[in-house]
Scaffold this motif. Structure first.
Motif, PDB file in Angstrom:
ATOM      1  N   GLY A  45      70.670  49.671  51.472  1.00 45.86           N
ATOM      2  CA  GLY A  45      70.582  48.414  50.736  1.00 45.86           C
ATOM      3  C   GLY A  45      69.601  47.440  51.359  1.00 45.86           C
ATOM      4  O   GLY A  45      68.825  46.782  50.649  1.00 45.86           O
ATOM      5  N   CYS A  46      69.609  47.328  52.680  1.00 49.64           N
ATOM      6  CA  CYS A  46      68.692  46.365  53.328  1.00 49.64           C
ATOM      7  C   CYS A  46      67.241  46.765  53.079  1.00 49.64           C
ATOM      8  O   CYS A  46      66.364  45.904  52.976  1.00 49.64           O
ATOM      9  CB  CYS A  46      69.013  46.228  54.815  1.00 49.64           C
ATOM     10  SG  CYS A  46      68.868  47.765  55.740  1.00 49.64           S
ATOM     11  N   ALA A  47      66.974  48.083  52.948  1.00 46.06           N
ATOM     12  CA  ALA A  47      65.604  48.535  52.659  1.00 46.06           C
ATOM     13  C   ALA A  47      65.243  48.218  51.205  1.00 46.06           C
ATOM     14  O   ALA A  47      64.102  47.846  50.904  1.00 46.06           O
ATOM     15  CB  ALA A  47      65.485  50.034  52.917  1.00 46.06           C
ATOM     16  N   ILE A  48      66.237  48.336  50.310  1.00 51.19           N
ATOM     17  CA  ILE A  48      65.988  47.982  48.900  1.00 51.19           C
ATOM     18  C   ILE A  48      65.614  46.499  48.818  1.00 51.19           C
ATOM     19  O   ILE A  48      64.645  46.109  48.154  1.00 51.19           O
ATOM     20  CB  ILE A  48      67.245  48.262  48.030  1.00 51.19           C
ATOM     21  CG1 ILE A  48      67.543  49.764  48.021  1.00 51.19           C
ATOM     22  CG2 ILE A  48      67.070  47.710  46.619  1.00 51.19           C
ATOM     23  CD1 ILE A  48      68.866  50.136  47.367  1.00 51.19           C
ATOM     24  N   ASP A  49      66.370  45.663  49.527  1.00 48.08           N
ATOM     25  CA  ASP A  49      66.098  44.221  49.502  1.00 48.08           C
ATOM     26  C   ASP A  49      64.708  43.893  50.060  1.00 48.08           C
ATOM     27  O   ASP A  49      63.999  43.059  49.533  1.00 48.08           O
ATOM     28  CB  ASP A  49      67.157  43.459  50.324  1.00 48.08           C
ATOM     29  CG  ASP A  49      68.518  43.465  49.627  1.00 48.08           C
ATOM     30  OD1 ASP A  49      68.575  43.898  48.454  1.00 48.08           O
ATOM     31  OD2 ASP A  49      69.514  43.053  50.264  1.00 48.08           O
ATOM     32  N   ALA A  50      64.342  44.577  51.142  1.00 47.92           N
ATOM     33  CA  ALA A  50      63.082  44.231  51.816  1.00 47.92           C
ATOM     34  C   ALA A  50      61.864  44.918  51.202  1.00 47.92           C
ATOM     35  O   ALA A  50      60.786  44.341  51.147  1.00 47.92           O
ATOM     36  CB  ALA A  50      63.179  44.588  53.305  1.00 47.92           C
ATOM     37  N   CYS A  51      62.024  46.165  50.742  1.00 49.34           N
ATOM     38  CA  CYS A  51      60.840  46.939  50.305  1.00 49.34           C
ATOM     39  C   CYS A  51      60.972  47.484  48.886  1.00 49.34           C
ATOM     40  O   CYS A  51      60.072  48.185  48.427  1.00 49.34           O
ATOM     41  CB  CYS A  51      60.594  48.141  51.209  1.00 49.34           C
ATOM     42  SG  CYS A  51      60.933  47.908  52.922  1.00 49.34           S
ATOM     43  N   GLY A  52      62.128  47.288  48.236  1.00 48.14           N
ATOM     44  CA  GLY A  52      62.290  47.769  46.866  1.00 48.14           C
ATOM     45  C   GLY A  52      62.660  49.240  46.779  1.00 48.14           C
ATOM     46  O   GLY A  52      62.684  49.812  45.694  1.00 48.14           O
ATOM     47  N   GLU A  53      62.936  49.892  47.885  1.00 46.57           N
ATOM     48  CA  GLU A  53      63.354  51.312  47.843  1.00 46.57           C
ATOM     49  C   GLU A  53      64.284  51.602  49.019  1.00 46.57           C
ATOM     50  O   GLU A  53      64.137  51.004  50.094  1.00 46.57           O
ATOM     51  CB  GLU A  53      62.144  52.249  47.859  1.00 46.57           C
ATOM     52  CG  GLU A  53      61.183  51.975  48.992  1.00 46.57           C
ATOM     53  CD  GLU A  53      60.000  52.928  49.011  1.00 46.57           C
ATOM     54  OE1 GLU A  53      60.164  54.092  48.639  1.00 46.57           O
ATOM     55  OE2 GLU A  53      58.920  52.496  49.439  1.00 46.57           O
ATOM     56  N   PRO A  54      65.260  52.549  48.821  1.00 47.33           N
ATOM     57  CA  PRO A  54      66.258  52.767  49.873  1.00 47.33           C
ATOM     58  C   PRO A  54      65.752  53.519  51.107  1.00 47.33           C
ATOM     59  O   PRO A  54      66.350  53.414  52.172  1.00 47.33           O
ATOM     60  CB  PRO A  54      67.350  53.585  49.163  1.00 47.33           C
ATOM     61  CG  PRO A  54      66.690  54.202  47.984  1.00 47.33           C
ATOM     62  CD  PRO A  54      65.566  53.292  47.586  1.00 47.33           C
ATOM     63  N   LEU A  55      64.662  54.281  50.919  1.00 48.87           N
ATOM     64  CA  LEU A  55      64.154  55.050  52.067  1.00 48.87           C
ATOM     65  C   LEU A  55      62.638  54.896  52.150  1.00 48.87           C
ATOM     66  O   LEU A  55      61.880  55.766  51.698  1.00 48.87           O
ATOM     67  CB  LEU A  55      64.540  56.538  51.918  1.00 48.87           C
ATOM     68  CG  LEU A  55      64.171  57.432  53.090  1.00 48.87           C
ATOM     69  CD1 LEU A  55      64.893  57.033  54.365  1.00 48.87           C
ATOM     70  CD2 LEU A  55      64.492  58.898  52.757  1.00 48.87           C
ATOM     71  N   PRO A  56      62.164  53.796  52.749  1.00 50.00           N
ATOM     72  CA  PRO A  56      60.709  53.591  52.827  1.00 50.00           C
ATOM     73  C   PRO A  56      60.032  54.686  53.651  1.00 50.00           C
ATOM     74  O   PRO A  56      60.654  55.255  54.555  1.00 50.00           O
ATOM     75  CB  PRO A  56      60.588  52.238  53.546  1.00 50.00           C
ATOM     76  CG  PRO A  56      61.934  51.607  53.444  1.00 50.00           C
ATOM     77  CD  PRO A  56      62.932  52.712  53.345  1.00 50.00           C
ATOM     78  N   LYS A  57      58.770  54.924  53.329  1.00 44.39           N
ATOM     79  CA  LYS A  57      58.010  55.977  54.035  1.00 44.39           C
ATOM     80  C   LYS A  57      57.969  55.715  55.535  1.00 44.39           C
ATOM     81  O   LYS A  57      58.045  56.622  56.366  1.00 44.39           O
ATOM     82  CB  LYS A  57      56.592  56.040  53.445  1.00 44.39           C
ATOM     83  CG  LYS A  57      55.765  57.159  54.029  1.00 44.39           C
ATOM     84  CD  LYS A  57      54.431  57.300  53.347  1.00 44.39           C
ATOM     85  CE  LYS A  57      53.593  58.417  53.963  1.00 44.39           C
ATOM     86  NZ  LYS A  57      53.300  58.275  55.368  1.00 44.39           N
ATOM     87  N   GLU A  58      57.854  54.425  55.883  1.00 42.75           N
ATOM     88  CA  GLU A  58      57.784  54.060  57.304  1.00 42.75           C
ATOM     89  C   GLU A  58      59.042  54.557  58.054  1.00 42.75           C
ATOM     90  O   GLU A  58      58.966  54.980  59.210  1.00 42.75           O
ATOM     91  CB  GLU A  58      57.684  52.532  57.413  1.00 42.75           C
ATOM     92  CG  GLU A  58      57.252  52.077  58.777  1.00 42.75           C
ATOM     93  CD  GLU A  58      57.505  50.581  59.018  1.00 42.75           C
ATOM     94  OE1 GLU A  58      57.812  49.846  58.055  1.00 42.75           O
ATOM     95  OE2 GLU A  58      57.408  50.177  60.191  1.00 42.75           O
ATOM     96  N   THR A  59      60.193  54.507  57.361  1.00 41.47           N
ATOM     97  CA  THR A  59      61.444  54.956  57.981  1.00 41.47           C
ATOM     98  C   THR A  59      61.403  56.467  58.208  1.00 41.47           C
ATOM     99  O   THR A  59      61.739  56.962  59.285  1.00 41.47           O
ATOM    100  CB  THR A  59      62.644  54.581  57.073  1.00 41.47           C
ATOM    101  OG1 THR A  59      62.657  53.159  56.951  1.00 41.47           O
ATOM    102  CG2 THR A  59      63.951  55.076  57.633  1.00 41.47           C
ATOM    103  N   VAL A  60      60.958  57.194  57.176  1.00 43.92           N
ATOM    104  CA  VAL A  60      60.877  58.662  57.300  1.00 43.92           C
ATOM    105  C   VAL A  60      59.914  59.022  58.428  1.00 43.92           C
ATOM    106  O   VAL A  60      60.240  59.818  59.323  1.00 43.92           O
ATOM    107  CB  VAL A  60      60.413  59.301  55.973  1.00 43.92           C
ATOM    108  CG1 VAL A  60      60.209  60.803  56.138  1.00 43.92           C
ATOM    109  CG2 VAL A  60      61.421  59.016  54.863  1.00 43.92           C
ATOM    110  N   ASP A  61      58.733  58.396  58.443  1.00 42.97           N
ATOM    111  CA  ASP A  61      57.733  58.702  59.477  1.00 42.97           C
ATOM    112  C   ASP A  61      58.291  58.365  60.864  1.00 42.97           C
ATOM    113  O   ASP A  61      58.093  59.115  61.826  1.00 42.97           O
ATOM    114  CB  ASP A  61      56.440  57.903  59.234  1.00 42.97           C
ATOM    115  CG  ASP A  61      55.721  58.369  57.974  1.00 42.97           C
ATOM    116  OD1 ASP A  61      56.069  59.469  57.474  1.00 42.97           O
ATOM    117  OD2 ASP A  61      54.845  57.638  57.472  1.00 42.97           O
ATOM    118  N   GLY A  62      58.984  57.229  60.947  1.00 45.49           N
ATOM    119  CA  GLY A  62      59.550  56.804  62.235  1.00 45.49           C
ATOM    120  C   GLY A  62      60.575  57.808  62.742  1.00 45.49           C
ATOM    121  O   GLY A  62      60.597  58.150  63.928  1.00 45.49           O
TER     122      GLY A  62
END
Ligand code: NAD
Length: 355
Positions: A45-62
């Motif tokens: 949810g916090c990613a949806i609020d901040a970036c509009g999607e639940p699993l941003p690419k930056e998270t996956v790459d990180g």
């Protein structure tokens, strides 16, 4: 040694319980001379609020460039009305797939100090129990061929249980190796009296026995296993089973421990990098109150030390500290049954004192 850990705090109580685990790991680092570098990424949810999607690419790459990943929990009422593919929980499937995690390890342990929380009769759990369920996570009926068709009686639907030799061998290897790290007893659960996929499973389990001569391996039919878990849970050490049987049996096993806030889990793939998380959700009803039980997440961090970093004594130090805190009678509200309880941060500090 230096270890880079990606932190996915998520929603609800996620940030509170992950912060607790970080404090414990920092203390372990100081005591045993390791450096843990933590990098937080958004998920749910916090990613949806901040970036509009639940699993941003930056998270996956990180996560993919880290040595291991610690996750709190995702979800909450704020995001419940979003369409399925935009829901916070979608991120969990996404990150597991991106990290190619085909094994789920779920311990179910009854702590002697928490026997009163177990729904089973006292004589059945007199000696406690400590089970590790190794569940296949990316194959079987949840991923097999499926569909709708016209059958003999009209509309019908079907799902297919299919396991390849490769899938069975790789999960059994994890199970045998897990048994080697524990009491060297492995029970493989299947339905070989009915299913061909189970017969192949059973055959391969036994072919692999020769590679692990110290492990005592036996088979059990899934219907019997469901009974044995409540009749005599102490007979189990390591269980290995398919995706669907593991899904059902691991929930049954977690319930007989009586304490959702205590149970960690690990999801593993080909590399030592894993995803470690408590089995509970984001508990929005108690979020932000500093009353959540952080132990499941702290024990998830202990699993990370063992399974990703091979730091056995450091991992045991955490498990022993948790034991001592419970033996001394400290409880968060979920385990206190109305008696005076300790906050998330107090329990965390007590665990750190006992490391
Ligand atoms: P939940 O596990 O969050 O909570 C169930 C009950 O257990 C609640 O009363 C909660 O307060 C309590 N509880 C859970 N963890 C606790 C802890 N550490 N300490 C004390 N009490 C604890 O399940 P739910 O209420 O069905 O789901 C809430 C949200 O979590 C939903 O959005 C759901 O989709 C999500 N969820 C996420 C995950 C995950 O991130 N892996 C797993 C399950 C549910």
């Amino acid at each position: 040694m230096n270890y880079n850990i990606a932190l996915l705090k998520g929603d609800g109580i996620g940030p509170e319980i992950v912060d607790s685990a970080v404090k414990v790991l920092e203390q372990i680092g100081k005591k045993y001379g390791h450096v843990f570098n933590f990098t937080p990424y958004l998920i749910g949810g916090c990613a949806i609020d901040a970036c509009g999607e639940p699993l941003p690419k930056e998270t996956v790459d990180g996560c993919l460039s880290s040595d291991s990943v610690l996750l709190g929990a995702v979800g909450g009422p704020k995001w419940d009305t979003l369409p399925g593919n935009m829901r916070p929980e979608k991120a969990l499937l996404g990150i597991r797939a991106a990290m190619e995690l085909f094994t789920n390890l779920r311990p179910a342990k009854l702590y002697p100090a928490l026997k009163g929380d177990c729904p089973l009769r006292e004589d059945i759990v007199a000696n406690g129990f400590d089970i590790m369920i190794v569940r296949e996570l990316t194959g079987g009926i949840y991923f097999g061929e499926r569909g709708m068709r016209e059958g003999k009686y009209g509309e019908e639907a079907y799902d297919t249980e299919c396991y390849s030799r490769m899938e069975i061998e790789r999960i059994c290897k994890v199970a045998y190796e897990t048994a080697m790290k524990r009491n060297k007893k492995l029970i493989s659960i299947d339905k070989a009296n009915v299913l061909d996929s189970s017969r192949l499973w059973r055959k391969i389990v036994h072919e692999m026995e020769k590679d692990y001569p110290e492990v005592e391996c036996a088979d059990m039919l899934v219907d019997n296993a469901a009974m044995q878990l409540v009749r005599n849970p102490a007979q189990f050490d390591v269980i290995v089973t398919t995706n669907m049987f593991g899904d059902i049996l691991s929930d049954e096993a977690s319930q007989i421990t009586g304490s959702i806030g205590m149970l960690p889990s690990a999801s593993l793939g080909y590399s030592t990098r894993g995803l470690y998380e408590p089995i509970h959700g984001s508990a929005p009803d108690i979020a932000g109150k500093n009353i959540a039980n952080p132990i499941a997440t702290i024990l998830s961090a202990a699993m990370m030390l063992l399974y990703s970093f091979n730091l056995k004594k450091e991992s045991e130090a955490i498990v022993n500290a948790v034991d001592k805190v419970l033996e001394a009678g400290y409880r968060t509200a979920d385990l206190a049954h109305g008696a005076p309880s300790r906050s998330t941060t107090e329990i965390t500090d007590k665990i750190i004192e006992n490391l």
